[in-house]
Motif scaffolding. Structure first.
Motif, PDB file in Angstrom:
ATOM      1  N   ARG A 161     -16.655  -4.820   9.816  1.00  0.00           N
ATOM      2  CA  ARG A 161     -15.628  -4.231   8.957  1.00  0.00           C
ATOM      3  C   ARG A 161     -14.755  -3.261   9.736  1.00  0.00           C
ATOM      4  N   GLU A 162     -15.385  -2.502  10.618  1.00  0.00           N
ATOM      5  CA  GLU A 162     -14.619  -1.540  11.406  1.00  0.00           C
ATOM      6  C   GLU A 162     -13.685  -2.246  12.390  1.00  0.00           C
TER       7      GLU A 162
ATOM      8  N   ARG B  95      -6.413  -4.481  11.870  1.00  0.00           N
ATOM      9  CA  ARG B  95      -5.370  -4.400  10.836  1.00  0.00           C
ATOM     10  C   ARG B  95      -4.510  -3.160  11.026  1.00  0.00           C
ATOM     11  N   LYS B  96      -5.144  -2.036  11.301  1.00  0.00           N
ATOM     12  CA  LYS B  96      -4.409  -0.784  11.503  1.00  0.00           C
ATOM     13  C   LYS B  96      -3.472  -0.883  12.701  1.00  0.00           C
TER      14      LYS B  96
ATOM     15  N   ARG C 254       0.825  -1.211   0.000  1.00  0.00           N
ATOM     16  CA  ARG C 254       0.000   0.000   0.000  1.00  0.00           C
ATOM     17  C   ARG C 254       0.860   1.263   0.000  1.00  0.00           C
TER      18      ARG C 254
ATOM     19  N   HIS D 282     -10.819  -3.452  10.327  1.00  0.00           N
ATOM     20  CA  HIS D 282      -9.957  -2.326   9.958  1.00  0.00           C
ATOM     21  C   HIS D 282      -9.103  -1.874  11.146  1.00  0.00           C
ATOM     22  N   GLN D 283      -9.711  -1.818  12.327  1.00  0.00           N
ATOM     23  CA  GLN D 283      -8.980  -1.376  13.510  1.00  0.00           C
ATOM     24  C   GLN D 283      -7.899  -2.376  13.895  1.00  0.00           C
TER      25      GLN D 283
END
Length: 366
Positions: A179-180, A186-187, A45, A183-184
Motif C-alpha cells: 500500500r505504501e 501515486r503521489k 480530491r 501511495h508513493q
C-alpha cells in the motif's frame, strides 16, 4: 548479485521490452489512460478538499467534465490553427522558397537551381524520416476512444483494489508495504503531472502574449504546441523554442513596428520564447518539482530515447514518470536496488517508512 541472477535479469528485461514494443498499440494507450486517470483523481480530491460536503462521485464527474472540456477546446484550437495555415499555404511556400534561394546565394552553393519546398519535403529520404512521426500522431488520435474506455474501467475497478490487495498480500506487513509503494507511486506521479501542467500553462500564457505582441501568425496555435512539447523532458522545451522561430522565417507579412528583415524577426521570436523556457525551466520548475523527479540528467535523456523507441510519441511524453515509477519499484527490491541508485540523481532513491523502520530495527539488533 551472481552471474546466473544477472543473466536471468538481462533476459527478463529483454523479453519485457520486446513485449512492450510489440504490444505498443495496447500498452501505450493504457499507460496514457492511467496517467490521465491520475490527473482526474487528483483534481477530484482537490475539489473535495475545498468543498468538503461534495460527494466523491460528483467531484469525479466534475473533474471528468473539466478534462473533456479542456480537451475539446484544445482540439478546436488545433483545427482552427491548421485551417489558418491552409488558407495562407501559398504565401508561406513562396516565402520559404525565397529563403532557400537566399541561403544558396549566401553560401555560394553552385547548383543548377535551388530546390523548392515541395521537392524538399516530398522526396523519398525525407518522407521516410517524417512518416513514422505522422503515423505515431495518427495512432495517438485514433486511440483516443480506447483511452476513454480504459479510464472508465479504471474508475469502475478502483473500488475493488483494496480487497484484491488483501488477497494478494495476506500478511499485514507485506500488505502495508504494498500500500505504501502504491501511495508513493501515486503521489510522485500526481505531483509530477500537476507541476508539469502548471509550468506548461505558465509558459504557454507568457509565450502567447509574447507571440501576439510580436505579430506572429497563429500565435495561439504555437502557444499550445509549446504547452504539449513541455511535457517531453529536455528535448521538448528545446524544440518548443525553435519551432515558432523557424516558422517566423516563413511569415511573409509583419506588423509595421517589427523590423523589415524576416531573419531578424525570427531571431527575436526565438529569443523571446527561449528566455522564458530557460528561466522557468531552470529556476521555477526545480523548486516546484521537489523530490518527485529525482532522476539524473543522463537518465532523463536515455529514458526519453528508450521509451520513444518503444512507444513513439506517447513514450516520449511518459518517459519521465515511467522511469520514476521504475526507480520507486526497484528501490524496494534488494536484488535490483542498485538500479534504483543509478537512476536517481543523488544516489538516494525514495525509501518507504516501512523500509526505514526495518533498517532501524536491524541497526538496533546489531
Amino acid at each position: 548479485m551472481g552471474s546466473i541472477p544477472a543473466g536471468i535479469w538481462v533476459i527478463a528485461s529483454g523479453v519485457i521490452i520486446y513485449g512492450l514494443y510489440v504490444g505498443a498499440d495496447i500498452f501505450a494507450p493504457l499507460a496514457l489512460a492511467v496517467f490521465l486517470w491520475l490527473v482526474i483523481e487528483g483534481f477530484a480530491r482537490m475539489l473535495q478538499e475545498r468543498f468538503t460536503k461534495l460527494p466523491r462521485w460528483l467531484a469525479q464527474l466534475g473533474a471528468v467534465l473539466v478534462i473533456l472540456g479542456a480537451t475539446t477546446a484544445v482540439i478546436v484550437i488545433f483545427i482552427d490553427g491548421l485551417n489558418e495555415f491552409a488558407k495562407n499555404a501559398g504565401a508561406y511556400e513562396t516565402r520559404i522558397n525565397e529563403v532557400i534561394v537566399g541561403v544558396y546565394k549566401t553560401f555560394n552553393i553552385n547548383t543548377v537551381a535551388p530546390p523548392d519546398l515541395s521537392s524538399m519535403l516530398f522526396n523519398m529520404q525525407n518522407t521516410k524520416f517524417v512518416q513514422p512521426i505522422i503515423d505515431s500522431v495518427q495512432g495517438l488520435a485514433s486511440s483516443f476512444v480506447l483511452i476513454m474506455i480504459y479510464i472508465a474501467f479504471l474508475f469502475l475497478a478502483e473500488r475493488n483494489w483494496p480487497t484484491k490487495l488483501d488477497f494478494i498480500f495476506p500478511e499485514s506487513k507485506a500488505r502495508e508495504q504494498a500500500r505504501e509503494v502504491g501511495h508513493q507511486v501515486r503521489k510522485s506521479m500526481e505531483q509530477y503531472l500537476w507541476v508539469q501542467t502548471v509550468i506548461s500553462v505558465i509558459i504557454t500564457i507568457i509565450t502567447y502574449i509574447n507571440l501576439l505582441i510580436l505579430g506572429l501568425d497563429n500565435a495561439l496555435f504555437w502557444a499550445f504546441i509549446v504547452f504539449f512539447l513541455n511535457y517531453i523532458p529536455t528535448i521538448g522545451s528545446i524544440v518548443a523554442a525553435f519551432l515558432p522561430g523557424l516558422f517566423a522565417l516563413a511569415q511573409p507579412d509583419w506588423p509595421s513596428y517589427m523590423p523589415a528583415d524576416a531573419t531578424l524577426n525570427a531571431v527575436i521570436v526565438l529569443a523571446c520564447v527561449s528566455i522564458w523556457q530557460f528561466a522557468i525551466g531552470n529556476f521555477v520548475q526545480p523548486r516546484m518539482m521537489g523530490e518527485s523527479l529525482n532522476l539524473s540528467a543522463l537518465v532523463v535523456l536515455v529514458s526519453l530515447a528508450v521509451w520513444g523507441a518503444i512507444w513513439g510519441i506517447p513514450g516520449m511524453f511518459l518517459s519521465a514518470p515511467l522511469t520514476v515509477l521504475l526507480m520507486i519499484l526497484f528501490a524496494q527490491i534488494p536484488g535490483v536496488h542498485w538500479i534504483a541508485i543509478l537512476l536517481s540523481a543523488d544516489g538516494k532513491p525514495i525509501k518507504l517508512k516501512t523500509q526505514q523502520i526495518a533498517e532501524t530495527e536491524q541497526i538496533a539488533e546489531n
